[in-house]
Design a protein around this motif. Sequence first.
Motif, mmCIF file in Angstrom:
data_model
loop_
_atom_site.group_PDB
_atom_site.id
_atom_site.type_symbol
_atom_site.label_atom_id
_atom_site.label_comp_id
_atom_site.label_asym_id
_atom_site.label_seq_id
_atom_site.Cartn_x
_atom_site.Cartn_y
_atom_site.Cartn_z
ATOM 1 N N THR A 286 -23.579 9.811 -59.576
ATOM 2 C CA THR A 286 -22.881 9.064 -58.543
ATOM 3 C C THR A 286 -23.374 7.629 -58.459
ATOM 4 O O THR A 286 -24.766 7.442 -58.324
ATOM 5 C CB THR A 286 -22.953 9.890 -57.248
ATOM 6 N N PRO A 287 -22.614 6.729 -57.745
ATOM 7 C CA PRO A 287 -23.205 5.496 -57.346
ATOM 8 C C PRO A 287 -24.059 5.859 -56.133
ATOM 9 O O PRO A 287 -23.847 6.541 -55.289
ATOM 10 C CB PRO A 287 -22.130 4.852 -57.061
ATOM 11 N N GLY A 288 -24.906 4.885 -56.034
ATOM 12 C CA GLY A 288 -25.944 5.131 -54.536
ATOM 13 C C GLY A 288 -26.810 6.299 -54.866
ATOM 14 O O GLY A 288 -27.301 6.677 -56.052
ATOM 15 N N ARG A 289 -26.700 7.107 -53.771
ATOM 16 C CA ARG A 289 -27.709 8.245 -53.880
ATOM 17 C C ARG A 289 -27.458 9.237 -52.836
ATOM 18 O O ARG A 289 -27.405 9.085 -51.587
ATOM 19 C CB ARG A 289 -29.367 7.940 -53.546
ATOM 20 N N VAL A 290 -26.955 10.598 -53.366
ATOM 21 C CA VAL A 290 -26.578 11.597 -52.689
ATOM 22 C C VAL A 290 -27.948 12.438 -52.259
ATOM 23 O O VAL A 290 -28.588 12.976 -53.406
ATOM 24 C CB VAL A 290 -25.631 12.641 -53.119
ATOM 25 N N ASP A 291 -28.285 12.311 -51.148
ATOM 26 C CA ASP A 291 -29.605 13.120 -50.757
ATOM 27 C C ASP A 291 -29.196 14.905 -50.207
ATOM 28 O O ASP A 291 -29.835 15.524 -50.433
ATOM 29 C CB ASP A 291 -30.333 12.515 -49.442
ATOM 30 N N ARG A 292 -28.052 14.813 -49.870
ATOM 31 C CA ARG A 292 -27.417 16.045 -49.417
ATOM 32 C C ARG A 292 -25.893 16.226 -49.322
ATOM 33 O O ARG A 292 -25.287 15.087 -48.943
ATOM 34 C CB ARG A 292 -27.919 16.555 -47.834
ATOM 35 N N LEU A 293 -25.375 17.283 -49.747
ATOM 36 C CA LEU A 293 -23.970 17.354 -49.682
ATOM 37 C C LEU A 293 -23.733 18.624 -48.964
ATOM 38 O O LEU A 293 -24.147 19.633 -49.348
ATOM 39 C CB LEU A 293 -23.617 17.269 -51.284
ATOM 40 N N THR A 294 -22.812 18.574 -48.010
ATOM 41 C CA THR A 294 -22.372 19.803 -47.372
ATOM 42 C C THR A 294 -20.918 19.784 -47.387
ATOM 43 O O THR A 294 -20.241 18.821 -47.604
ATOM 44 C CB THR A 294 -22.794 19.711 -45.698
ATOM 45 N N HIS A 295 -20.644 21.169 -47.450
ATOM 46 C CA HIS A 295 -18.886 21.461 -47.664
ATOM 47 C C HIS A 295 -18.395 22.539 -47.115
ATOM 48 O O HIS A 295 -19.360 23.531 -46.674
ATOM 49 C CB HIS A 295 -18.694 21.327 -49.327
ATOM 50 N N ARG A 296 -17.133 22.648 -47.159
ATOM 51 C CA ARG A 296 -16.456 23.823 -46.529
ATOM 52 C C ARG A 296 -15.059 23.794 -47.367
ATOM 53 O O ARG A 296 -14.427 22.921 -47.691
ATOM 54 C CB ARG A 296 -16.289 23.974 -44.974
ATOM 55 N N PHE A 297 -14.792 25.300 -47.641
ATOM 56 C CA PHE A 297 -13.373 25.388 -48.075
ATOM 57 C C PHE A 297 -12.460 25.765 -47.220
ATOM 58 O O PHE A 297 -12.864 26.720 -46.414
ATOM 59 C CB PHE A 297 -13.454 26.004 -49.357
ATOM 60 N N SER A 298 -11.038 25.604 -47.052
ATOM 61 C CA SER A 298 -10.205 26.011 -46.274
ATOM 62 C C SER A 298 -8.963 25.868 -46.798
ATOM 63 O O SER A 298 -8.650 25.456 -47.955
ATOM 64 C CB SER A 298 -10.347 25.200 -44.977
#
Length: 86
Positions: A62-74
Amino acid sequence: MTAWAHGLVQGVGFRWWTRSRALELGLAGWAMNLPDGRVEVVAEGSRADCRALLDQLGSSGTPGRVDRLTHRFSEARGGLSGFAER
């Protein structure tokens, strides 16, 4: 699916990159900067395609930097077309 990317994700092309990946997967939704520095990603489509986008969002490509990714499915609400940068 709703996901929140934490890290250096604003001002680096992250939303544009996310939009491109989502369109390749045939997903509808948006990527939006939040006031706290995160990017919120809302995507509707098959669970497999949403999972594929989630995997890409958490990758090192990814561009930049992803330190943490949270998510939910609905359940999908429908009514979305295309994928927007907000």
